[in-house]
Enzyme design. Structure first.
Site, PDB file in Angstrom:
ATOM      1  CE  LYS A 124      -4.496   0.666   0.144  1.00  0.00           C
ATOM      2  NZ  LYS A 124      -5.552  -0.255  -0.310  1.00  0.00           N
TER       3      LYS A 124
HETATM    4  P1  NAD Z   1     -12.666   7.489  -3.470  1.00  0.00           P
HETATM    5  O1  NAD Z   1     -11.644   8.516  -3.234  1.00  0.00           O
HETATM    6  O2  NAD Z   1     -13.093   7.178  -4.859  1.00  0.00           O
HETATM    7  O3  NAD Z   1     -13.979   7.836  -2.625  1.00  0.00           O
HETATM    8  C1  NAD Z   1     -13.945   8.043  -1.247  1.00  0.00           C
HETATM    9  C2  NAD Z   1     -15.305   8.596  -0.847  1.00  0.00           C
HETATM   10  O4  NAD Z   1     -15.380   8.683   0.575  1.00  0.00           O
HETATM   11  C3  NAD Z   1     -15.555  10.004  -1.384  1.00  0.00           C
HETATM   12  O5  NAD Z   1     -16.907  10.118  -1.787  1.00  0.00           O
HETATM   13  C4  NAD Z   1     -15.290  10.868  -0.158  1.00  0.00           C
HETATM   14  O6  NAD Z   1     -15.967  12.107  -0.210  1.00  0.00           O
HETATM   15  C5  NAD Z   1     -15.857   9.977   0.920  1.00  0.00           C
HETATM   16  N1  NAD Z   1     -15.444  10.318   2.259  1.00  0.00           N
HETATM   17  C6  NAD Z   1     -14.220  10.633   2.717  1.00  0.00           C
HETATM   18  N2  NAD Z   1     -14.285  10.916   4.039  1.00  0.00           N
HETATM   19  C7  NAD Z   1     -15.577  10.745   4.399  1.00  0.00           C
HETATM   20  C8  NAD Z   1     -16.289  10.893   5.614  1.00  0.00           C
HETATM   21  N3  NAD Z   1     -15.651  11.267   6.733  1.00  0.00           N
HETATM   22  N4  NAD Z   1     -17.617  10.649   5.626  1.00  0.00           N
HETATM   23  C9  NAD Z   1     -18.275  10.273   4.502  1.00  0.00           C
HETATM   24  N5  NAD Z   1     -17.651  10.129   3.328  1.00  0.00           N
HETATM   25  C10 NAD Z   1     -16.332  10.361   3.281  1.00  0.00           C
HETATM   26  O7  NAD Z   1     -12.133   6.169  -2.739  1.00  0.00           O
HETATM   27  P2  NAD Z   1     -12.569   4.667  -3.009  1.00  0.00           P
HETATM   28  O8  NAD Z   1     -11.615   4.095  -3.963  1.00  0.00           O
HETATM   29  O9  NAD Z   1     -14.023   4.594  -3.245  1.00  0.00           O
HETATM   30  O10 NAD Z   1     -12.224   4.014  -1.581  1.00  0.00           O
HETATM   31  C11 NAD Z   1     -13.142   4.010  -0.503  1.00  0.00           C
HETATM   32  C12 NAD Z   1     -12.744   2.933   0.491  1.00  0.00           C
HETATM   33  O11 NAD Z   1     -12.739   1.667  -0.183  1.00  0.00           O
HETATM   34  C13 NAD Z   1     -11.354   3.062   1.102  1.00  0.00           C
HETATM   35  O12 NAD Z   1     -11.388   2.530   2.410  1.00  0.00           O
HETATM   36  C14 NAD Z   1     -10.494   2.175   0.234  1.00  0.00           C
HETATM   37  O13 NAD Z   1      -9.332   1.754   0.887  1.00  0.00           O
HETATM   38  C15 NAD Z   1     -11.463   1.049  -0.015  1.00  0.00           C
HETATM   39  N6  NAD Z   1     -11.166   0.223  -1.185  1.00  0.00           N
HETATM   40  C16 NAD Z   1     -11.069   0.742  -2.441  1.00  0.00           C
HETATM   41  C17 NAD Z   1     -10.831  -0.069  -3.534  1.00  0.00           C
HETATM   42  C18 NAD Z   1     -10.762   0.442  -4.943  1.00  0.00           C
HETATM   43  O14 NAD Z   1     -10.686  -0.377  -5.868  1.00  0.00           O
HETATM   44  N7  NAD Z   1     -10.848   1.737  -5.180  1.00  0.00           N
HETATM   45  C19 NAD Z   1     -10.647  -1.450  -3.343  1.00  0.00           C
HETATM   46  C20 NAD Z   1     -10.776  -1.974  -2.048  1.00  0.00           C
HETATM   47  C21 NAD Z   1     -11.046  -1.132  -0.984  1.00  0.00           C
END
Ligand code: NAD
Length: 436
Positions: A124
Site C-alpha cells: 500500500k
Molecule cells: P474514493 O476517493 O473514490 O472515494 C472516497 C469517498 O469517501 C468520497 O466520496 C469521499 O468524499 C468519501 N469520504 C471521505 N471521508 C468521508 C467521511 N468522513 N464521511 C463520509 N464520506 C467520506 O475512494 P474509493 O476508492 O471509493 O475508496 C473508498 C474505500 O474503499 C477506502 O477505504 C479504500 O481503501 C477502499 N477500497 C477501495 C478499492 C478500490 O478499488 N478503489 C478497493 C478496495 C477497498
C-alpha cells in the site's frame, strides 16, 4: 497445526515492537491479527515474522504549485511480504496518510490476497495531501513525482500499484507513463486500474463495488431478505460507494441514504442514484444535491436500513455508534471501517447481524486488478462477460470458505476470513524459509 508450532510456548499479547508503525489504524490491524494468531495457536516469534512489514519507503515529492511556489509532499509505500509473489495494493492521496495507516492497509491487503488465492503479498502507498486542494495540473505533477521517487522500489514482479482513496484511472495512467518513460518502453503491467485505452481491463473501475454488491446478494440469501423489499445506506460516494449504490439499485434494493465528506442525504422513500451520480460528475462532490433530504452525517449510519455499506474511511463504526446500528447486513466496502471495540458490541447481536468483513467484501477490486496484470503480461485481453464471470467465481469461493470456517470454528466472519488469509501466508513462509 504443524508440530513445530505446537512445541513452542504460546503468547497472548504482542510481545514485539511495532517499530516505525504507530497510530490507531495500525493498532487495529495488530489487534485483529493477534486475536487470530491466538486462535491459530501461533508462537510469539512467528507472529512478528508474519505480521511486521518487510519494507517501508518514505519519499519527499516536491512540485510546482500553480502560483509558482514549490510545495513538498511526503509519500510512503509499505511492502508487507514477498512470500507469494510481488506485493500488490492501492495508492491513497489523503490528508490522513501516514506510515502507520499505510502499513495497516498493506497488511490487510496480504490477508485479502491470500484469502482470494492471489499470488501476491500486500502493499500500500500514499501521499499526505488533500487531493481536493490540488488543480488537475498539480495532481498530475504530484502523481508523476511520486512514481518517479518509487521507481527503484517497484516493478511488475516486485510491487504493483492500484487506485485507492483520492486516486483514480487518470492517476494510474500517469504512474504507468512515468515508469514507462524511465524504462524506455511501455510497461502496462506496472500498475492496475488504468484506463482501458492504456492497457487497463474492462470491469476494473466497477470491480470493487460490483464485488460488494455480489457479497450483499449472497448475504441477503442467508438472511432471507428479498432485494425488492430491502433498503441500503452507503457512506462514501467515490469509486466503491457509487458503484455499490448502482449495483444494489439494479438488484432492486432501495438506496435510502448516501454521504460523502461534504454532505449526507436520507430519504426513506428512496434516493435517485442516477441523479446523485450526475451531480457528482458535474460538481465532484455530493454537496448541493438537495436541501430536503439533507441529514447529519454521523446520524446517517444509525438510521433504519437493511444493508449498511461503509465505503469511505477506516474506523467509521466505533464503540460510540455500534450499539445503535439498525442494519441486518454490514457490508464493509471500506478497509478497516469497524474497530475491534465495535466488533465486540456487534457480536452481541449474534445471527441477527450478518457482517461481510472488508477483506472479503471489497476484494473484487484486487481480484480484477490481478486479471488486469495477467492480461497485461500476456498482451491478451478479455471481454466483459469473462471478467465478470471469473470475478463472481472468485468471490463465491471465498464467501463459501469464510462461512464454512466461521461455522466450523465457531468464530466471527471477520476472524474466519483473517484466519484463512493468515494461515495461507504462514504455511508459505514455513515451506520457503526465512528469505521472503
Ligand atoms: P474514493 O476517493 O473514490 O472515494 C472516497 C469517498 O469517501 C468520497 O466520496 C469521499 O468524499 C468519501 N469520504 C471521505 N471521508 C468521508 C467521511 N468522513 N464521511 C463520509 N464520506 C467520506 O475512494 P474509493 O476508492 O471509493 O475508496 C473508498 C474505500 O474503499 C477506502 O477505504 C479504500 O481503501 C477502499 N477500497 C477501495 C478499492 C478500490 O478499488 N478503489 C478497493 C478496495 C477497498
Amino acid at each position: 497445526m504443524p508440530a513445530v508450532a505446537e512445541a513452542r510456548p504460546q503468547t497472548a499479547a504482542a510481545p514485539y515492537s511495532a517499530g516505525i508503525f504507530s497510530g490507531p489504524v495500525f493498532e487495529m490491524a495488530r489487534r485483529q491479527f493477534d486475536r487470530v494468531a491466538d486462535h491459530l495457536h501461533m508462537a510469539a516469534d512467528e507472529r512478528e515474522r508474519i505480521f511486521m512489514p518487510k519494507r517501508a519507503i518514505s519519499v519527499s515529492c516536491p512540485i510546482h504549485r500553480d502560483d509558482g511556489s514549490v510545495a513538498v509532499f511526503t509519500g510512503y509505500r509499505v511492502q508487507h511480504h514477498l512470500t507469494l509473489g510481488p506485493t500488490k495494493g492501492g495508492t491513497r492521496f489523503a490528508s490522513t496518510v501516514d506510515v502507520g495507516e499505510v502499513g495497516a492497509l498493506a497488511i490487510w491487503m496480504s490477508w485479502k490476497c491470500a484469502l482470494l488465492g492471489l499470488p501476491y503479498g500486500g502493499g500500500k502507498g500514499g501521499v499526505t495531501v488533500d487531493p481536493f486542494s490540488l488543480s488537475s495540473r498539480e495532481l498530475e505533477a504530484l502523481s508523476r513525482r511520486y512514481m518517479q521517487e518509487m521507481i527503484p522500489f517497484v516493478g511488475p514482479q516486485i510491487d504493483v500499484m492500484a487506485p485507492d482513496m483520492g486516486t483514480d484511472e487518470r492517476v494510474m495512467a500517469w504512474f504507468m507513463d512515468t515508469y514507462s518513460m524511465y524504462q524506455g518502453s511501455t510497461v502496462t503491467e506496472i500498475v492496475t486500474g488504468k484506463p482501458v485505452e492504456c492497457g487497463g481491463t474492462v470491469g476494473r473501475r466497477e470491480a470493487t463495488g460490483r464485488g460488494v454488491a455480489y457479497c450483499v446478494r449472497r448475504a441477503m440469501e442467508h438472511m432471507k431478505i428479498a432485494p425488492q423489499h430491502a433498503t441500503a445506506i452507503i457512506q462514501g460516494f467515490g469509486n466503491v460507494g457509487s458503484v455499490t449504490a448502482q449495483e444494489l439499485a439494479l438488484q432492486g434494493v432501495r438506496i435510502v441514504g448516501v454521504s460523502d465528506h461534504t454532505a449526507a442525504y436520507y430519504d426513506a422513500g428512496g434516493l435517485d442514484v442516477e441523479a446523485l451520480l450526475e451531480h457528482v460528475r458535474e460538481h465532484r462532490v455530493l454537496r448541493g444535491y438537495s436541501q430536503e433530504s439533507l441529514c447529519d452525517p454521523d446520524e446517517l449510519l444509525t438510521r433504519p436500513c437493511d444493508i449498511l455499506v461503509p465505503a469511505a474511511m477506516e474506523r467509521a463504526i466505533t464503540a460510540n455508534n455500534a450499539a445503535h446500528l439498525k442494519c441486518r447486513i454490514l457490508a464493509e466496502g471500506a478497509n478497516g471501517p469497524t474497530t475491534p471495540e465495535a466488533d465486540r458490541i456487534l457480536a452481541e447481536r449474534g445471527e441477527d447481524l450478518f457482517i461481510i468483513p472488508d477483506i472479503l467484501c471489497n476484494a473484487g477490486g484486487v481480484v480484477v486488478s490481478y486479471f488486469e496484470w495477467v492480461q497485461d503480461l500476456q498482451r491478451y485481453f478479455w471481454g466483459h462477460a469473462e471478467v465478470r464471470e471469473k470475478l463472481e467465481q472468485s468471490l463465491e469461493r471465498a464467501f463459501q470458505r469464510v462461512i464454512a470456517r466461521a461455522g466450523r470454528d465457531r468464530i466471527s466472519h471477520r476472524d474466519a476470513a483473517l484466519a484463512l488469509g493468515v494461515e495461507t501466508v504462514r504455511h508459505a513462509k514455513q515451506t520457503r524459509g526465512l528469505f521472503p
